[in-house]
Design a protein around this motif. Structure first.
Motif, PDB file in Angstrom:
ATOM      1  N   THR A 170       2.575   0.954   3.407  1.00 61.80           N
ATOM      2  CA  THR A 170       1.180   0.876   3.809  1.00 61.80           C
ATOM      3  C   THR A 170       0.907  -0.601   4.094  1.00 61.80           C
ATOM      4  OG1 THR A 170       0.423   0.560   1.528  1.00 61.80           O
ATOM      5  CG2 THR A 170       0.659   2.829   2.305  1.00 61.80           C
ATOM      6  N   ILE A 171      -0.318  -0.986   4.068  1.00 66.61           N
ATOM      7  CA  ILE A 171      -0.628  -2.403   4.230  1.00 66.61           C
ATOM      8  C   ILE A 171      -0.098  -3.209   3.047  1.00 66.61           C
ATOM      9  CG2 ILE A 171      -2.476  -4.099   4.480  1.00 66.61           C
ATOM     10  CD1 ILE A 171      -1.995  -2.316   6.914  1.00 66.61           C
ATOM     11  N   ALA A 172      -0.066  -2.560   1.841  1.00 65.14           N
ATOM     12  CA  ALA A 172       0.246  -3.328   0.634  1.00 65.14           C
ATOM     13  C   ALA A 172       1.522  -2.917  -0.090  1.00 65.14           C
ATOM     14  CB  ALA A 172      -0.927  -3.225  -0.344  1.00 65.14           C
ATOM     15  N   ALA A 173       2.002  -1.668   0.081  1.00 64.90           N
ATOM     16  CA  ALA A 173       3.093  -1.197  -0.779  1.00 64.90           C
ATOM     17  C   ALA A 173       3.841  -0.040  -0.113  1.00 64.90           C
ATOM     18  CB  ALA A 173       2.534  -0.750  -2.133  1.00 64.90           C
ATOM     19  N   TRP A 174       4.995   0.326  -0.714  1.00 63.64           N
ATOM     20  CA  TRP A 174       5.734   1.519  -0.295  1.00 63.64           C
ATOM     21  C   TRP A 174       5.134   2.748  -0.960  1.00 63.64           C
ATOM     22  CZ3 TRP A 174       9.811   1.995   3.122  1.00 63.64           C
ATOM     23  CH2 TRP A 174      10.381   0.791   3.584  1.00 63.64           C
ATOM     24  N   HIS A 175       4.907   3.814  -0.188  1.00 67.61           N
ATOM     25  CA  HIS A 175       4.399   5.073  -0.705  1.00 67.61           C
ATOM     26  C   HIS A 175       5.305   6.218  -0.261  1.00 67.61           C
ATOM     27  CE1 HIS A 175      -0.161   3.962  -1.351  1.00 67.61           C
ATOM     28  NE2 HIS A 175       0.677   3.133  -1.967  1.00 67.61           N
ATOM     29  N   PRO A 176       5.441   7.268  -1.081  1.00 69.43           N
ATOM     30  CA  PRO A 176       6.172   8.462  -0.641  1.00 69.43           C
ATOM     31  C   PRO A 176       5.359   9.219   0.408  1.00 69.43           C
ATOM     32  CG  PRO A 176       5.204   8.823  -2.806  1.00 69.43           C
ATOM     33  CD  PRO A 176       4.964   7.389  -2.473  1.00 69.43           C
ATOM     34  N   PHE A 177       6.066   9.840   1.374  1.00 73.44           N
ATOM     35  CA  PHE A 177       5.365  10.604   2.400  1.00 73.44           C
ATOM     36  C   PHE A 177       6.014  11.963   2.609  1.00 73.44           C
ATOM     37  CE2 PHE A 177       8.560   8.509   5.214  1.00 73.44           C
ATOM     38  CZ  PHE A 177       9.035   9.614   5.909  1.00 73.44           C
ATOM     39  N   LEU A 178       5.218  12.871   3.194  1.00 80.16           N
ATOM     40  CA  LEU A 178       5.693  14.137   3.731  1.00 80.16           C
ATOM     41  C   LEU A 178       5.331  14.168   5.208  1.00 80.16           C
ATOM     42  CD1 LEU A 178       6.719  17.127   3.526  1.00 80.16           C
ATOM     43  CD2 LEU A 178       4.353  17.748   3.022  1.00 80.16           C
ATOM     44  N   TRP A 179       6.311  14.450   6.066  1.00 87.24           N
ATOM     45  CA  TRP A 179       6.059  14.596   7.497  1.00 87.24           C
ATOM     46  C   TRP A 179       6.245  16.049   7.865  1.00 87.24           C
ATOM     47  CZ3 TRP A 179       8.563  16.312  11.868  1.00 87.24           C
ATOM     48  CH2 TRP A 179       8.065  15.882  13.094  1.00 87.24           C
ATOM     49  N   ARG A 180       5.188  16.640   8.452  1.00 90.09           N
ATOM     50  CA  ARG A 180       5.233  18.061   8.801  1.00 90.09           C
ATOM     51  C   ARG A 180       4.416  18.293  10.056  1.00 90.09           C
ATOM     52  NH1 ARG A 180       2.879  22.213   4.466  1.00 90.09           N
ATOM     53  NH2 ARG A 180       0.920  21.337   5.210  1.00 90.09           N
ATOM     54  N   ASN A 181       5.008  18.959  11.033  1.00 87.28           N
ATOM     55  CA  ASN A 181       4.309  19.293  12.277  1.00 87.28           C
ATOM     56  C   ASN A 181       3.642  18.086  12.930  1.00 87.28           C
ATOM     57  OD1 ASN A 181       4.995  22.043  11.990  1.00 87.28           O
ATOM     58  ND2 ASN A 181       3.191  22.433  10.738  1.00 87.28           N
ATOM     59  N   GLY A 182       4.363  16.960  12.911  1.00 88.43           N
ATOM     60  CA  GLY A 182       3.853  15.776  13.591  1.00 88.43           C
ATOM     61  C   GLY A 182       2.919  14.923  12.778  1.00 88.43           C
ATOM     62  N   VAL A 183       2.616  15.310  11.540  1.00 93.87           N
ATOM     63  CA  VAL A 183       1.666  14.572  10.704  1.00 93.87           C
ATOM     64  C   VAL A 183       2.399  13.958   9.518  1.00 93.87           C
ATOM     65  CG1 VAL A 183      -0.418  14.715   9.285  1.00 93.87           C
ATOM     66  CG2 VAL A 183      -0.216  16.098  11.366  1.00 93.87           C
ATOM     67  N   MET A 184       2.267  12.636   9.330  1.00 92.51           N
ATOM     68  CA  MET A 184       2.791  11.978   8.137  1.00 92.51           C
ATOM     69  C   MET A 184       1.657  11.850   7.128  1.00 92.51           C
ATOM     70  SD  MET A 184       4.590   8.227   7.610  1.00 92.51           S
ATOM     71  CE  MET A 184       6.143   8.662   8.396  1.00 92.51           C
ATOM     72  N   THR A 185       1.869  12.455   5.952  1.00 88.46           N
ATOM     73  CA  THR A 185       0.863  12.446   4.896  1.00 88.46           C
ATOM     74  C   THR A 185       1.305  11.532   3.762  1.00 88.46           C
ATOM     75  OG1 THR A 185       0.154  14.707   5.386  1.00 88.46           O
ATOM     76  CG2 THR A 185      -0.353  13.861   3.189  1.00 88.46           C
ATOM     77  N   ASP A 186       0.425  10.659   3.341  1.00 87.97           N
ATOM     78  CA  ASP A 186       0.660   9.806   2.178  1.00 87.97           C
ATOM     79  C   ASP A 186       0.555  10.676   0.932  1.00 87.97           C
ATOM     80  OD1 ASP A 186       0.560   7.985   0.071  1.00 87.97           O
ATOM     81  OD2 ASP A 186      -0.666   6.546   1.163  1.00 87.97           O
TER      82      ASP A 186
END
Length: 322
Positions: free
Chosen positions: A273-289
């Motif tokens: 992100t702007i400040a840190a690493w976050h886990p994500f899920l990418w599904r159907n074109g959308v990356m969710t924090d």
């Protein structure tokens, strides 16, 4: 231990495919709901971590026992099972499980020797080696092949596939190379040393299929049974299929990295992100924090199954996110 043999090009008939880079498709689905966090428990109340799961929801990893040693474990229907170690060994860790419930394990001896092991129907099967002292398990697929590495006598480690007692030698795993995953077709992904560079490794991500290397990004970390590969290319998470590299984007920072993919094409990884690493899920074109869905910034996400369930660790505890 591997001998200090000078690296040579991995493949004599390698091919490099220049991927077409596309933008991630436009958002097409709602964001995932918040996850319920389930502590899977450990054998002795101590530490543990989950490493992989199948589509039935069986989970494998490791847990400490009363002595402090680590043992490979299986979590199934809320029950934890100690999968044990080979006779004379001290520790073990489960790394993968297929849809039949077969578990790929590495067993560790007090003399620092390792053995690839297959747990099937309650029994541990020592897979042996390619002739040297060590072998390591990396994965197991639904063809009941085990992927691993082992050194022939006097040589550095080789990648191998094992099935029903028969080894298929896939060639040397040179210095700084790595092997991460494979699928039911036997496609192996990881990091490969591309000729003419030798040492240190100018490694690239790639897929090894029938002795032919296809270059895919800078690191390839996961592959599903549809042949989709995930990893990182130029510091960005990607999903690759049939020569097309799709940039999955970021969570607002400059960097991202995809680490696992299920057979629906859903991807997990980490992004800045702007400040840190976050886990994500990418599904159907959308990356969710995932920190907006109940996952902590410091949680380790190791795998995703077809149900969208995630496994990993929170601190020193094995965790299911469902």
């Amino acid at each position: 231990m591997a001998s200090m043999v000078s690296p040579r090009p991995l493949l004599t008939a390698a091919t490099t495919v220049v991927a077409l880079i596309t933008l991630a498709p436009a958002p097409a689905a709602a964001s995932p709901p918040s996850y319920r966090i389930v502590d899977l428990g450990t054998l002795s109340g101590g530490d543990g971590a989950a490493a992989a799961m199948n589509d039935r929801g069986d989970i494998v990893g490791w847990s400490t026992v009363a002595s402090g040693a680590r043992h490979a474990v299986l979590w199934r229907h809320g029950v934890i099972t100690d999968l044990g170690v080979l006779p004379g060994d001290t520790d073990s860790s489960a790394v993968d499980i297929n849809e039949f419930g077969d578990v790929a394990i590495t067993s560790f001896g007090s003399d620092y020797l390792t053995r690839a092991v297959l747990w099937r129907n309650g029994q541990l099967h020592d897979l042996g080696t390619l002739g040297g002292a060590n072998s390591v398990a990396i994965g197991v697929n639904d063809r009941r092949q085990v992927l691993g590495t082992s050194e022939p006598a006097g040589d550095m480690p080789h990648r191998f596939l094992w099935r029903n007692g028969v080894f298929t030698d896939l060639g040397r795993e040179y210095f700084y190379e790595f092997t991460t995953d494979f699928n039911n077709a036997g496609d192996v992904v990881g990091g490969f040393n591309v000729p003419p560079q030798d040492y240190p490794c100018t490694c690239v991500g790639g897929r090894l299929r029938d002795g032919v290397l296809t270059q895919i990004g800078s690191e390839a970390l996961g592959v599903n049974n549809r042949g989709q590969v995930v990893g990182a290319a130029n510091g960005r998470a990607f999903r690759w299929q049939n020569g097309t590299l799709t940039d999955l984007g970021t969570l607002g920072g400059d960097w991202s990295r995809a680490t696992a993919i299920n057979d629906r094409g859903e991807v997990v990884g980490q992004s800045t992100t702007i400040a840190a690493w976050h886990p994500f899920l990418w599904r159907n074109g959308v990356m969710t924090d995932l920190t907006t869905r109940g996952v902590w910034e410091t949680d380790s996400i190791e795998d995703i199954n077809i149900r969208g369930q995630l496994v990993g660790a929170r601190g020193n505890r094995p965790v299911l996110f469902r």
